[in-house]
Design a protein around this motif. Structure first.
Motif, short mmCIF file in Angstrom:
data_model
loop_
_atom_site.label_atom_id
_atom_site.label_comp_id
_atom_site.label_asym_id
_atom_site.label_seq_id
_atom_site.Cartn_x
_atom_site.Cartn_y
_atom_site.Cartn_z
N THR A 38 0.83 -1.21 0.00
CA THR A 38 0.00 0.00 0.00
C THR A 38 0.86 1.25 0.00
OG1 THR A 38 -1.76 -1.19 1.14
CG2 THR A 38 -1.84 1.23 1.23
N THR A 39 1.96 1.22 0.73
CA THR A 39 2.89 2.36 0.74
C THR A 39 3.47 2.58 -0.65
OG1 THR A 39 3.43 1.96 3.06
CG2 THR A 39 5.00 3.28 1.78
N ILE A 40 3.85 1.50 -1.31
CA ILE A 40 4.36 1.61 -2.69
C ILE A 40 3.30 2.19 -3.61
CG2 ILE A 40 5.04 0.22 -4.71
CD1 ILE A 40 6.58 -1.59 -2.72
N LEU A 41 2.07 1.71 -3.49
CA LEU A 41 0.98 2.23 -4.33
C LEU A 41 0.79 3.72 -4.11
CD1 LEU A 41 -1.41 1.86 -6.29
CD2 LEU A 41 -2.81 1.32 -4.28
N LEU A 42 0.69 4.13 -2.87
CA LEU A 42 0.49 5.55 -2.58
C LEU A 42 1.64 6.40 -3.09
CD1 LEU A 42 -1.04 5.32 1.01
CD2 LEU A 42 -2.24 5.82 -1.14
N LEU A 84 4.31 -2.75 -8.75
CA LEU A 84 4.96 -3.35 -7.59
C LEU A 84 3.99 -3.60 -6.44
CD1 LEU A 84 8.26 -1.26 -7.52
CD2 LEU A 84 7.90 -3.56 -8.42
N TRP A 85 2.86 -2.89 -6.45
CA TRP A 85 1.87 -3.04 -5.38
C TRP A 85 1.39 -4.49 -5.25
CZ3 TRP A 85 -3.84 -2.03 -6.36
CH2 TRP A 85 -4.60 -2.21 -5.21
N PRO A 86 0.80 -5.08 -6.29
CA PRO A 86 0.35 -6.47 -6.11
C PRO A 86 1.50 -7.46 -5.97
CG PRO A 86 0.01 -5.77 -8.38
CD PRO A 86 0.44 -4.56 -7.61
N LEU A 87 2.62 -7.18 -6.62
CA LEU A 87 3.76 -8.10 -6.50
C LEU A 87 4.26 -8.16 -5.06
CD1 LEU A 87 5.78 -7.18 -9.73
CD2 LEU A 87 4.38 -9.22 -9.32
N THR A 88 4.31 -7.02 -4.41
CA THR A 88 4.77 -6.98 -3.03
C THR A 88 3.75 -7.64 -2.10
OG1 THR A 88 5.94 -4.93 -3.47
CG2 THR A 88 5.53 -5.47 -1.17
N GLY A 89 2.51 -7.20 -2.21
CA GLY A 89 1.47 -7.75 -1.33
C GLY A 89 1.32 -9.25 -1.46
N THR A 128 3.76 10.36 -6.78
CA THR A 128 4.87 10.79 -7.63
C THR A 128 4.59 10.58 -9.11
OG1 THR A 128 5.98 8.64 -7.49
CG2 THR A 128 6.55 10.29 -5.80
N GLN A 129 3.43 10.00 -9.40
CA GLN A 129 3.03 9.68 -10.77
C GLN A 129 4.07 8.78 -11.47
OE1 GLN A 129 1.86 13.26 -12.83
NE2 GLN A 129 0.24 13.68 -11.36
N THR A 130 4.61 7.86 -10.69
CA THR A 130 5.55 6.87 -11.21
C THR A 130 4.72 5.64 -11.54
OG1 THR A 130 7.20 7.77 -9.70
CG2 THR A 130 7.72 5.66 -10.74
N TRP A 131 4.11 5.66 -12.71
CA TRP A 131 3.10 4.67 -13.06
C TRP A 131 3.59 3.24 -13.12
CZ3 TRP A 131 -0.62 7.21 -11.43
CH2 TRP A 131 -0.79 8.56 -11.72
N TRP A 132 4.83 3.03 -13.55
CA TRP A 132 5.35 1.67 -13.60
C TRP A 132 5.42 1.06 -12.20
CZ3 TRP A 132 9.52 0.50 -10.70
CH2 TRP A 132 10.35 1.57 -10.30
#
Length: 118
Positions: free
Chosen positions: A36-40, A53-58, A45-49
């Motif tokens: 969730t921190t990565i997603l936010l 990482l959000w689902p990969l991390t979770g 930062t509008q770093t769309w790529w």
């Protein structure tokens, strides 16, 4: 309960029983919070790529815990959406001190005063 639950109310106790080991729950909390921190951060930062990482991390933390700690198949494969919701619900309940009664109701802990490592 290998088959799909008819309601979320039926799924929730099953989900908790599939996360009976405290280490599994801790790995889920880490994956949920870090993801969730990565997603936010990606959105801010509008770093769309980085949204990828959000689902990969979770799911990475969760699936490793099921493979090596719990030794069962993740509930994601039975009910993906309900499992996703339950990860956040379990994490929120743990961090607000309200998970133990849910674990007792689901039969994960024997009684309300059992040590849940929560």
């Amino acid at each position: 309960m290998a088959e799909r639950s008819a309601t979320y109310q039926q799924f929730w106790p099953f989900y908790l029983r599939e996360h009976a080991e405290a280490g599994t729950r801790y790995m889920h909390y880490a994956g949920t919070l870090i993801g969730t921190t990565i997603l936010l951060a990606a959105l801010l930062t509008q770093t769309w790529w980085a949204v990828l990482l959000w689902p990969l991390t979770g799911y990475g933390f969760a699936w490793v815990s099921h493979a090596f700690i719990e030794r069962n198949k993740p509930a994601t494969f039975i009910h993906p959406f309900w499992s996703f919701i339950s990860d956040y619900r379990m994490t929120a309940l743990a961090f607000t001190g309200r998970l133990k009664p849910e674990l007792v109701k689901a039969g994960v802990l024997d009684h309300p005063h059992a040590h849940a490592a929560e």
